[in-house]
Scaffold this active site. Structure first.
Site, PDB file in Angstrom:
ATOM      1  N   PRO A   9       0.782  -1.229   0.000  1.00 10.71           N
ATOM      2  CA  PRO A   9       0.000   0.000   0.000  1.00 10.71           C
ATOM      3  C   PRO A   9       0.817   1.284   0.000  1.00 10.71           C
ATOM      4  CG  PRO A   9      -0.204  -1.152   2.099  1.00 10.71           C
ATOM      5  CD  PRO A   9       0.478  -2.092   1.155  1.00 10.71           C
ATOM      6  N   ASN A  10       0.311   2.235  -0.749  1.00 13.85           N
ATOM      7  CA  ASN A  10       0.841   3.604  -0.842  1.00 13.85           C
ATOM      8  C   ASN A  10       2.134   3.719  -1.642  1.00 13.85           C
ATOM      9  OD1 ASN A  10      -1.261   4.871   0.777  1.00 13.85           O
ATOM     10  ND2 ASN A  10      -0.374   3.733   2.489  1.00 13.85           N
ATOM     11  N   ARG A  17       4.240  10.935  -1.922  1.00 12.13           N
ATOM     12  CA  ARG A  17       4.189  10.741  -0.470  1.00 12.13           C
ATOM     13  C   ARG A  17       5.544  11.051   0.173  1.00 12.13           C
ATOM     14  NH1 ARG A  17       4.708   4.356   1.226  1.00 12.13           N
ATOM     15  NH2 ARG A  17       4.092   5.228   3.213  1.00 12.13           N
ATOM     16  N   TYR A  22      10.922   9.050   1.319  1.00 10.95           N
ATOM     17  CA  TYR A  22      10.928   8.054   0.240  1.00 10.95           C
ATOM     18  C   TYR A  22      11.552   8.544  -1.069  1.00 10.95           C
ATOM     19  CZ  TYR A  22       7.804   5.716   3.498  1.00 10.95           C
ATOM     20  OH  TYR A  22       7.282   5.119   4.621  1.00 10.95           O
ATOM     21  N   ASN A  74       8.168  -5.556  -1.070  1.00 14.15           N
ATOM     22  CA  ASN A  74       8.030  -4.455  -0.115  1.00 14.15           C
ATOM     23  C   ASN A  74       6.558  -4.416   0.305  1.00 14.15           C
ATOM     24  OD1 ASN A  74       7.851  -2.140   1.365  1.00 14.15           O
ATOM     25  ND2 ASN A  74       8.959  -0.845  -0.086  1.00 14.15           N
ATOM     26  N   ALA A  77       3.210  -0.932   4.771  1.00 14.75           N
ATOM     27  CA  ALA A  77       2.664  -0.955   6.141  1.00 14.75           C
ATOM     28  C   ALA A  77       2.248  -2.359   6.578  1.00 14.75           C
ATOM     29  CB  ALA A  77       1.489   0.002   6.245  1.00 14.75           C
ATOM     30  N   GLU A  98      12.850  -9.236   1.491  1.00 12.26           N
ATOM     31  CA  GLU A  98      12.074  -8.097   2.003  1.00 12.26           C
ATOM     32  C   GLU A  98      12.853  -6.816   1.709  1.00 12.26           C
ATOM     33  OE1 GLU A  98      11.960  -8.181   6.280  1.00 12.26           O
ATOM     34  OE2 GLU A  98      10.580  -6.487   6.425  1.00 12.26           O
ATOM     35  N   HIS A 100      12.746  -2.460   1.924  1.00 13.97           N
ATOM     36  CA  HIS A 100      12.138  -1.190   2.340  1.00 13.97           C
ATOM     37  C   HIS A 100      12.989  -0.060   1.793  1.00 13.97           C
ATOM     38  CE1 HIS A 100       9.382  -3.305   4.890  1.00 13.97           C
ATOM     39  NE2 HIS A 100      10.408  -4.005   5.342  1.00 13.97           N
ATOM     40  N   ARG A 107      13.335   4.312  12.412  1.00 15.17           N
ATOM     41  CA  ARG A 107      12.065   5.048  12.442  1.00 15.17           C
ATOM     42  C   ARG A 107      11.231   4.673  13.680  1.00 15.17           C
ATOM     43  NH1 ARG A 107       9.318   4.952   6.738  1.00 15.17           N
ATOM     44  NH2 ARG A 107       8.089   6.578   7.760  1.00 15.17           N
TER      45      ARG A 107
HETATM   46  C1  DQA Z   1       8.223   1.090   3.742  1.00 18.58           C
HETATM   47  C2  DQA Z   1       8.327   1.299   5.258  1.00 18.58           C
HETATM   48  C3  DQA Z   1       7.013   1.004   5.931  1.00 18.58           C
HETATM   49  O1  DQA Z   1       7.133   1.189   7.340  1.00 18.58           O
HETATM   50  C4  DQA Z   1       5.947   1.947   5.414  1.00 18.58           C
HETATM   51  O2  DQA Z   1       4.693   1.633   5.995  1.00 18.58           O
HETATM   52  C5  DQA Z   1       5.866   1.987   3.936  1.00 18.58           C
HETATM   53  C6  DQA Z   1       7.092   1.905   3.140  1.00 18.58           C
HETATM   54  C7  DQA Z   1       9.511   1.476   3.002  1.00 18.58           C
HETATM   55  O3  DQA Z   1       9.634   1.121   1.842  1.00 18.58           O
HETATM   56  O4  DQA Z   1      10.381   2.156   3.566  1.00 18.58           O
HETATM   57  O5  DQA Z   1       4.797   2.193   3.373  1.00 18.58           O
HETATM   58  O6  DQA Z   1       7.990  -0.293   3.493  1.00 18.58           O
END
Ligand code: DQA
Length: 146
Positions: A9-10, A17, A22, A74, A77, A98, A100, A107
């Site tokens: 998501p997002n 964002r 990011y 990735n 959240a 995984e 990020h 964080r």
């Molecule tokens: C994320 C880190 C997560 O905590 C966050 O909710 C994201 C992006 C990252 O790519 O840094 O949406 O996965």
């Protein structure tokens, strides 16, 4: 060899964002980098993004039927909340890394927990878009379990 790059998501909102966290690159920029890197590595790549937990579970299950060799994931959240996603990665048994974009370790407290990590070969965090490319390299040329 066939890879799946899966984003939660997002991440379709990259570039919009929180650019201080990011970066300013868009989701399309990320996809372009991934496709170019797959060509360089000589592998097939499928890229999928969803804002919905069940759609991500479906994509992981489909990867099993499509005989995908590795997943760059990735979960955004859902990393910090989803047992369903952990179970899906465990169920298919496909080598998964995984990723990020941000350095989640530096964080908020709630980002310190990763459910999916238990099913992943490795975690790459805080390297921006480059982390996806490193994960692809690692799946194509494994350097041993981290
Ligand atoms: C994320 C880190 C997560 O905590 C966050 O909710 C994201 C992006 C990252 O790519 O840094 O949406 O996965």
């Amino acid at each position: 060899m066939k890879l799946l790059v899966l984003n939660g998501p997002n991440l379709n909102f990259l570039g919009i964002r929180e650019p201080a966290i990011y970066g300013s690159g868009t989701y399309e920029d990320l996809c372009t980098l991934i496709r170019a890197h797959a060509r360089k590595l000589g592998v097939e790549v499928e890229i999928f993004q969803s804002n919905h937990e069940g759609d991500l579970v479906d994509a992981i299950q489909n990867a099993f039927y499509q005989k995908v060799d590795g997943i760059v994931f990735n979960p955004a959240a859902y990393t910090h909340t989803s047992v369903a996603i952990l179970d899906a990665v465990k169920a298919v048994g496909i080598p998964t890394i995984e990723v990020h974009i941000s350095n989640v370790a530096a964080r908020e407290e709630f980002r310190q927990k990763s459910f999916v990590r238990a099913a992943c070969r490795k975690t790459i965090a805080g390297k921006g878009f480059q982390g996806y490319l490193e994960a692809m390299d690692e799946l194509v040329h494994p350097r041993g379990k981290a």
